[in-house]
Design an enzyme around this catalytic site. Structure first.
Site, PDB file in Angstrom:
ATOM      1  N   GLY A  30     -66.337  75.086  20.841  1.00  0.00           N
ATOM      2  CA  GLY A  30     -67.140  74.359  19.856  1.00  0.00           C
ATOM      3  C   GLY A  30     -67.979  73.274  20.505  1.00  0.00           C
ATOM      4  O   GLY A  30     -68.201  73.287  21.712  1.00  0.00           O
ATOM      5  N   HIS A  36     -74.318  77.256  25.126  1.00  0.00           N
ATOM      6  CA  HIS A  36     -73.573  78.229  24.319  1.00  0.00           C
ATOM      7  C   HIS A  36     -74.547  79.191  23.624  1.00  0.00           C
ATOM      8  O   HIS A  36     -74.318  80.396  23.568  1.00  0.00           O
ATOM      9  CB  HIS A  36     -72.770  77.519  23.229  1.00  0.00           C
ATOM     10  CG  HIS A  36     -71.720  76.577  23.733  1.00  0.00           C
ATOM     11  ND1 HIS A  36     -71.809  75.208  23.598  1.00  0.00           N
ATOM     12  CD2 HIS A  36     -70.541  76.811  24.367  1.00  0.00           C
ATOM     13  CE1 HIS A  36     -70.738  74.637  24.109  1.00  0.00           C
ATOM     14  NE2 HIS A  36     -69.947  75.579  24.594  1.00  0.00           N
ATOM     15  N   GLN A 147     -72.165  80.711  33.972  1.00  0.00           N
ATOM     16  CA  GLN A 147     -71.938  80.477  35.410  1.00  0.00           C
ATOM     17  C   GLN A 147     -71.694  78.998  35.700  1.00  0.00           C
ATOM     18  O   GLN A 147     -71.245  78.644  36.774  1.00  0.00           O
ATOM     19  CB  GLN A 147     -73.143  80.959  36.212  1.00  0.00           C
ATOM     20  CG  GLN A 147     -73.089  82.449  36.434  1.00  0.00           C
ATOM     21  CD  GLN A 147     -74.375  83.021  36.982  1.00  0.00           C
ATOM     22  OE1 GLN A 147     -75.446  82.420  36.825  1.00  0.00           O
ATOM     23  NE2 GLN A 147     -74.300  84.172  37.600  1.00  0.00           N
ATOM     24  N   ASP A 149     -69.342  77.309  34.555  1.00  0.00           N
ATOM     25  CA  ASP A 149     -67.906  77.260  34.845  1.00  0.00           C
ATOM     26  C   ASP A 149     -67.588  78.444  35.755  1.00  0.00           C
ATOM     27  O   ASP A 149     -66.963  79.422  35.336  1.00  0.00           O
ATOM     28  CB  ASP A 149     -67.124  77.310  33.534  1.00  0.00           C
ATOM     29  CG  ASP A 149     -67.492  76.149  32.626  1.00  0.00           C
ATOM     30  OD1 ASP A 149     -67.053  75.035  32.900  1.00  0.00           O
ATOM     31  OD2 ASP A 149     -68.267  76.360  31.676  1.00  0.00           O
ATOM     32  N   VAL A 175     -77.611  76.668  31.728  1.00  0.00           N
ATOM     33  CA  VAL A 175     -78.737  76.016  31.048  1.00  0.00           C
ATOM     34  C   VAL A 175     -78.666  74.524  31.371  1.00  0.00           C
ATOM     35  O   VAL A 175     -77.590  73.920  31.320  1.00  0.00           O
ATOM     36  CB  VAL A 175     -78.666  76.247  29.517  1.00  0.00           C
ATOM     37  CG1 VAL A 175     -79.794  75.527  28.804  1.00  0.00           C
ATOM     38  CG2 VAL A 175     -78.708  77.736  29.222  1.00  0.00           C
TER      39      VAL A 175
END
Ligand code: AMP
Length: 284
Positions: A30, A36, A147, A149, A175
């Site tokens: 969230g 996301h 990517q 993480d 991003v």
């Protein structure tokens, strides 16, 4: 957009949709941002139906305070997901995913030892466990991971390979803000001056990568020195790690050879930020 809180409801909905529909899945905690949303847009393009989960996974936080203070805004998240045209959201409670007497976890061994794994004991066990559970519930054809993480992405790829899960893992580029800072739910905790200091992380990774490419014989220690020197940190900040690793095995490299990954975790005040930069053979 359908929203489900329980596993049986989610399964029943997905079953009604039909077996021949390809499901794209984006697991999140969230507090959604453009990073996301880029995963969701990719999934929408490549699948018949896109499912997003929102679950702040207690098992992956090694500090209770960090878990409790994780920013939650389900209403804003759902409105963003509606705008993106997501088909279904799975919003389980802690009790739904970890009922009492829950005893089984998934441990991916080698890949989780270095980088973040060395500083966050149990973190990747928590990540792998929840992602496997979510995969079992949603049964997607493809699942989308950032990517940003990088170690998490590799751990999930390894788990999928080792446990023969019939799921394609799709890696999506990081991003960033205009100043280069990787988008993260944690960025909202940064003051203006912290944000400015934080933006030096990616800028410095880039200059270290350029140096490494033009001086291929350089030692990793000199790259580390360059990284520390290039950062614009204040006394409240500190580097947790800076490593040069092989992008597949995540083992540390002694000598620079492409491909390599520069990976770092830096505390800006009380906020821990991670970032990385992958240099391939033909990267410019
Ligand atoms: P989180 O909600 O932090 O667990 O992240 C959910 C997914 O979004 C993970 O696959 C992350 O790697 C991905 N993600 C987070 N930040 C970014 C970003 N800046 N760019 C691309 N993907 C991201």
């Amino acid at each position: 957009m359908r929203i489900f809180y329980s596993i049986p409801e989610t399964r029943a909905f997905l079953k009604r949709m039909g077996r021949n529909k390809q499901i794209g899945f984006v697991p999140t905690m969230g507090d959604l941002h453009a990073g996301h949303l880029s995963l969701i847009r990719r999934s929408k393009k490549e699948n018949d139906c896109t499912v997003v989960s929102i679950f702040v996974n207690p098992l992956q936080f090694n500090q209770k305070k960090d878990y409790q203070s994780y920013h939650r805004d389900t209403r804003a998240d759902l409105s963003a997901l509606r705008k993106e045209g997501v088909d279904m959201v799975f919003l389980p409670s802690d009790q739904e995913l970890y009922p009492d007497r829950f005893q089984t976890t998934v441990n991916v061994e080698g890949l989780t030892q270095g980088l973040c794994g060395a500083f966050r004991p149990g973190h990747f066990r928590g990540v792998a466990t929840v992602v496997l559970k979510l995969f079992q519930i949603v049964q997607p054809a493809r699942a989308y991971f950032g990517q940003k993480d990088y170690q998490q992405l590799k751990v999930i790829e390894k788990m999928v390979h080792d446990l023969n899960l019939p799921i394609e893992i799709v890696a999506c580029p990081t991003v960033r803000e205009k100043d280069g800072l990787a988008l993260s739910s944690r960025n909202r905790r940064l003051s203006i001056s912290e944000h400015k200091r934080a933006s030096s992380i990616y800028a410095t990774l880039r200059s270290v990568a350029l140096f490494a490419q033009s001086h291929p014989a350089s030692a990793v220690t000199s790259l580390r020195q360059l990284f520390y020197k290039g950062l614009d940190l204040s006394e409240e900040d500190r580097v947790e790690y800076f490593e040069v690793v092989h992008p597949d095995t995540l083992t540390t490299l002694k000598k620079i050879q492409t491909p390599f990954l520069l990976a770092a975790a830096v505390w800006i005040g009380k906020t821990r930020l991670i970032d990385n930069l992958l240099v391939n053979r033909n990267s410019k």
